[in-house]
Every structure is written in C-alpha cells, then in structure tokens.
Scaffold this active site. Structure first.
Site, short mmCIF file in Angstrom:
data_model
loop_
_atom_site.label_atom_id
_atom_site.label_comp_id
_atom_site.label_asym_id
_atom_site.label_seq_id
_atom_site.Cartn_x
_atom_site.Cartn_y
_atom_site.Cartn_z
N SER A 173 0.86 -1.18 0.00
CA SER A 173 0.00 0.00 0.00
C SER A 173 0.89 1.24 0.00
O SER A 173 1.73 1.38 -0.89
CB SER A 173 -0.95 -0.04 1.20
OG SER A 173 -1.87 1.03 1.16
N HIS A 200 -2.45 -1.17 -3.46
CA HIS A 200 -3.50 -0.18 -3.23
C HIS A 200 -3.07 1.13 -3.89
O HIS A 200 -2.07 1.72 -3.50
CB HIS A 200 -3.71 0.05 -1.73
CG HIS A 200 -4.03 -1.19 -0.98
ND1 HIS A 200 -3.82 -1.31 0.38
CD2 HIS A 200 -4.56 -2.38 -1.38
CE1 HIS A 200 -4.20 -2.51 0.78
NE2 HIS A 200 -4.64 -3.18 -0.27
N ASP A 292 -4.68 -4.88 5.76
CA ASP A 292 -4.96 -5.76 4.63
C ASP A 292 -3.81 -6.75 4.43
O ASP A 292 -2.64 -6.40 4.55
CB ASP A 292 -5.17 -4.96 3.35
CG ASP A 292 -5.61 -5.83 2.19
OD1 ASP A 292 -6.38 -6.79 2.44
OD2 ASP A 292 -5.18 -5.59 1.05
#
Length: 352
Positions: A173, A200, A292
């Site tokens: 991310s 992400h 996540d």
C-alpha cells in the site's frame, strides 16, 4: 493543544492552489505555512523554514516535480506528497519516478467542491498529508532515488530443493511503488516464479503504474485477466475495484465486497493461494497502512506456505506488516533489501 502540522503547498495553478488551501486549511490538524507557485520558490523557502510535509505538484514551470524532489531530498529532507493529475503517461511517469527519488505517496489532484467526488478526494489528501508528516525521511544523494537495484541485496544464503514453490503473492500500500521497484529489481530477470500483486493505488493511476513498473523492473507487468495461467517473468497486477484470486492455477477476477476496506485486497489473494497451492506458495506483505493481507497471510502460513513481512526499519508505514506479525502470520520479518535475496533462495533452491 496538539501542535498543528505545517504544510507547504507547491502548485502553479491558481485554481488548484486555492482549492488545496481550502481543503487543508479547513482541517483543524493543519496549518498552511505557505503556498508557492514553483519548485524554485519551494527550495528558497526551505532555506529558512521547515514544514512538516510538502504538497508538491508534478507539472511546474521551470523545474518539474521529479527534479524538485531530488533537490529537496538531497538538501533539506522533508516528507513529500505528490499531487498529480491523471492527464497523460508523461505526468504519471514523473510522479512515479518522484516516489523513487524519495517522495512518499501520490494523490490525485482535487476536483471542485461541487463535484460528486470532492469529499472523498479531500479526505484522502488530508489523510496522506497527516500520515506522511510523521515519516522520518533521510538525506539522499542526488541520484539515489533513481538507482534502485541489487547492490544492497545480500547474496543467496543457501541452496536446497528446486521446485518447492510455484508462485509469489505480494500486497503493498503506502510506499509500495518504490518498494516494489527495489524488490523486483533485486529478483532479476531469471526469477523463475510468477508474481501476483495487489497494490493499493488510486484507480486512475493504475494503468500508468503498471506501465511504469514494466519500464523500471526486469519484469513485464500487466493487469491481470480472468482465466489467465500465470507464467514466470510476469507480474500480474490486480485490476481496479476487483479482487485478484487463484483457482486451479488460473487467475480469477472477483467482484466481491471490500475486505479490510480494500478492493482489491491482499487477504483475498493470499486466501485463494492458501486454498489453491497451499505449501507451494510464498506470501509477502510490504509497507502500507491498515491491516490488509494479514488474515490472508495467516491462512497461507497455516497451510505451510512461506510467509514474509517487511521489517519496520524499511517501511514507509508499518501498518500492514505489523498487523500480519501480530497475528503470527510471518515466518520471517526482513528489511526490504533482504527480501529479494530470500525470494531468490526459495525459488531457486527451496527452503533454507
């Protein structure tokens, strides 16, 4: 009273500059220290003042955002959030290379207050500025950010049984693009396993990110397609607003609800790898906010897969790796330069 975060805005467009001043100034966490129109003005201001974070446009008169990032990080290291318009490949390429040069994240330029996406976009800009203002950045040589490779990567530590592992899954991310360039560069073009990736990223930047990844690493990066059979030499990137999974050694694209507020989600990818290839998978959680990937990595570990999380010492944000480690999902915790060496060792020789 908590000290306010001082923000320096660098934006040549009057409309966007005023909009950024409104967005940032309306958030009680921030103080707009100044708003300047060029990189040269920014560098001059940094000689006498120190903001906590810089909001930096990419396309500027005179020195562009990439060159500005290089100079800032070599002269007066300061957290930088790049604000870019999704207008053409050149601007996206400059934005991504600014990450390699030391900028911390890229966000999309704000839209007018009457636009349906204004609130979401404004919140994202403020969130990124707040988080990145806390990152400890270091002085970098003027070319350091453009020279990621395997120089800092340790040699393979052992050799064992080839063929133990068949696929690598990675989730990243915040800080991911720059980490991925270093990691993939360290793997080398002869790395024998397919790589599945959840990054992400703002949806409008995805295609540019994939093109940039292909141009800066030894691998062909591509947006994953349903039904594809992954092969070595390629990085399959989860598409916009869909999950990426693996079933019967083939890629599946899933339109399911978000997991950990993410779609695509690393947990969905890792969970499918755990079910489909079990102990023959390798899962890697890199830098990023949130949690996540942690539950999915635990599922992989439970099936005997090899699981790695990035050490806090090299993370831009240690949210996702820390969450995975807290669950006991990590077989190893490694600094970024060592992860490529471990993956090569596992892929070419089996377990250590």
């Amino acid at each position: 009273m908590r000290k306010k975060i001082k923000v320096l805005i660098v934006e040549d467009s009057l409309v966007v500059r005023e909009l950024l001043k409104h967005i940032i100034g309306s958030d009680e966490r921030f103080e707009v220290m100044a708003a300047v129109t060029s990189a040269e003005d920014c560098l001059e201001m940094l000689e006498t003042q120190q903001p906590d974070v810089i909001s930096l446009d990419i396309r500027l008169p005179g020195m562009n955002g990439l060159d500005a990032t290089l100079k800032i990080m070599s002269r007066r290291p300061t957290p930088i959030v790049v604000v870019a318009a999704q207008v053409d490949d050149n601007e996206l390429n400059i934005a991504m290379n600014a990450l390699r040069a030391g900028a911390l994240s890229v966000v999309e330029k704000p839209v007018g207050v009457t636009n349906a996406g204004y609130d979401t976009m404004a919140a994202k800009i403020c969130t990124q500025l707040a988080i990145m203002s806390q990152v400890q950045v270091v002085r970098q040589g003027i070319n350091r950010g453009l020279n990621f490779g395997s120089d800092d990567t340790p040699a393979r530590v052992s050799q064992g049984r080839p063929g133990t592992y068949s696929m690598v899954g990675i989730v990243a991310s915040t800080g991911g693009p720059q980490a991925l360039v270093q990691l993939l560069g360290g793997l080398g073009a002869d790395f024998p396993l397919p790589i599945l990736l959840v990054q992400h990223i703002t949806s409008s930047f995805l295609e540019g990110f994939v093109t940039w990844l292909s141009g800066t690493t030894p691998f062909e990066a591509r947006i994953a397609q349903d039904g594809e059979k992954p092969v070595a030499g390629k990085v399959y990137v989860a598409p916009v607003d869909h999950h990426l999974g693996l079933v019967n050694d083939q890629l599946v694209i899933l339109d399911l609800p978000a997991v950990c507020n993410q779609k695509p989600s690393g947990t969905v990818l890792f969970g499918s790898m755990a079910r489909d290839i079990g102990k023959h998978g390798i899962g890697v959680v890199l830098t990023g906010m949130g949690a996540d990937g942690s539950e999915g990595l635990r599922q992989m570990a439970d099936k005997g897969a090899y699981t790695i999380v990035e050490d806090a010492s090299t993370c831009v944000v240690n949210g996702m790796p820390a969450a995975a480690a807290k669950l006991g999902a990590a077989r190893e915790t490694l600094p970024l330069p060592a992860i490529a060496a471990r993956l090569r060792d596992l892929a070419l020789g089996g377990e250590k």
